[in-house]
Design a protein around this motif. Sequence first.
Motif, PDB file in Angstrom:
ATOM      1  N   THR A  39      51.972  38.758  35.548  1.00 56.82           N
ATOM      2  CA  THR A  39      50.519  38.892  35.466  1.00 56.82           C
ATOM      3  C   THR A  39      50.005  39.237  36.855  1.00 56.82           C
ATOM      4  OG1 THR A  39      50.347  37.330  33.642  1.00 56.82           O
ATOM      5  CG2 THR A  39      48.389  37.606  35.006  1.00 56.82           C
ATOM      6  N   THR A  71      44.953  29.975  29.442  1.00 55.86           N
ATOM      7  CA  THR A  71      44.249  31.257  29.311  1.00 55.86           C
ATOM      8  C   THR A  71      44.156  31.933  30.671  1.00 55.86           C
ATOM      9  OG1 THR A  71      42.049  30.320  29.759  1.00 55.86           O
ATOM     10  CG2 THR A  71      42.791  30.337  27.441  1.00 55.86           C
ATOM     11  N   GLU A  73      41.424  33.134  31.687  1.00 55.66           N
ATOM     12  CA  GLU A  73      40.140  32.644  32.189  1.00 55.66           C
ATOM     13  C   GLU A  73      40.324  31.367  33.001  1.00 55.66           C
ATOM     14  OE1 GLU A  73      39.318  35.345  28.766  1.00 55.66           O
ATOM     15  OE2 GLU A  73      40.754  33.738  29.101  1.00 55.66           O
ATOM     16  N   THR A  97      45.051  40.263  35.466  1.00 53.28           N
ATOM     17  CA  THR A  97      45.372  41.230  34.414  1.00 53.28           C
ATOM     18  C   THR A  97      46.706  40.863  33.775  1.00 53.28           C
ATOM     19  OG1 THR A  97      44.255  42.920  35.735  1.00 53.28           O
ATOM     20  CG2 THR A  97      45.633  43.683  33.911  1.00 53.28           C
ATOM     21  N   TYR A 103      50.098  39.818  24.407  1.00 53.28           N
ATOM     22  CA  TYR A 103      49.610  39.279  23.141  1.00 53.28           C
ATOM     23  C   TYR A 103      49.926  40.289  22.049  1.00 53.28           C
ATOM     24  CZ  TYR A 103      46.552  36.859  26.497  1.00 53.28           C
ATOM     25  OH  TYR A 103      46.060  36.152  27.548  1.00 53.28           O
ATOM     26  N   VAL A 106      47.417  43.300  21.019  1.00 50.62           N
ATOM     27  CA  VAL A 106      46.361  43.482  22.023  1.00 50.62           C
ATOM     28  C   VAL A 106      46.901  44.384  23.127  1.00 50.62           C
ATOM     29  CG1 VAL A 106      44.885  42.337  23.725  1.00 50.62           C
ATOM     30  CG2 VAL A 106      45.345  41.228  21.525  1.00 50.62           C
ATOM     31  N   HIS A 109      44.257  42.748  28.480  1.00 47.78           N
ATOM     32  CA  HIS A 109      43.415  41.565  28.681  1.00 47.78           C
ATOM     33  C   HIS A 109      43.251  41.388  30.180  1.00 47.78           C
ATOM     34  CE1 HIS A 109      42.789  36.938  28.190  1.00 47.78           C
ATOM     35  NE2 HIS A 109      41.662  37.552  28.443  1.00 47.78           N
ATOM     36  N   GLU A 110      41.995  41.413  30.614  1.00 45.32           N
ATOM     37  CA  GLU A 110      41.694  41.269  32.030  1.00 45.32           C
ATOM     38  C   GLU A 110      40.484  40.351  32.182  1.00 45.32           C
ATOM     39  OE1 GLU A 110      41.837  44.466  35.320  1.00 45.32           O
ATOM     40  OE2 GLU A 110      39.808  44.565  34.483  1.00 45.32           O
ATOM     41  N   VAL A 111      40.500  39.554  33.229  1.00 42.59           N
ATOM     42  CA  VAL A 111      39.395  38.660  33.535  1.00 42.59           C
ATOM     43  C   VAL A 111      38.977  38.908  34.981  1.00 42.59           C
ATOM     44  CG1 VAL A 111      38.644  36.254  33.739  1.00 42.59           C
ATOM     45  CG2 VAL A 111      40.236  36.908  31.925  1.00 42.59           C
TER      46      VAL A 111
END
Length: 132
Positions: A39, A71, A73, A97, A103, A106, A109-111
Amino acid sequence: MDINERRALLETAPNPDETLDYISGLEGSILVFPKSGPTALAIRYVPDRRIVNPSAFGEYLVGLSSLQWQTLEELATTVLGDLSNQLVARWVRVRVTAPNKAYPGVGAHEVVVEDHQPGWNNPSLLSREETL
């Protein structure tokens, strides 16, 4: 590892010029998803009195890798809190990221989370950050 041990890994050094607004950044990766790749974790900040020691940031990422994250987040907000505590930066942004296919079904997924000191504002500098 408790919060104080984790934050202690984020060693800092004096800002070489506190009169300037400039963006400093570091990027690395940690293992969050056991069956996927690393990640990505990137920080960008406008220093006030302290800057992050790059080698210490690497050790901090190793420390984060040893923890369980429910998560992205949770990971992003934890890093933001640690940086805000250790640096007291004028502005800080954390981007996390997930690797592709972390997932099922999906694609991405980025925060992104950020914070700034009350009253600090430099829109011209931050507009350049969007292009980096």
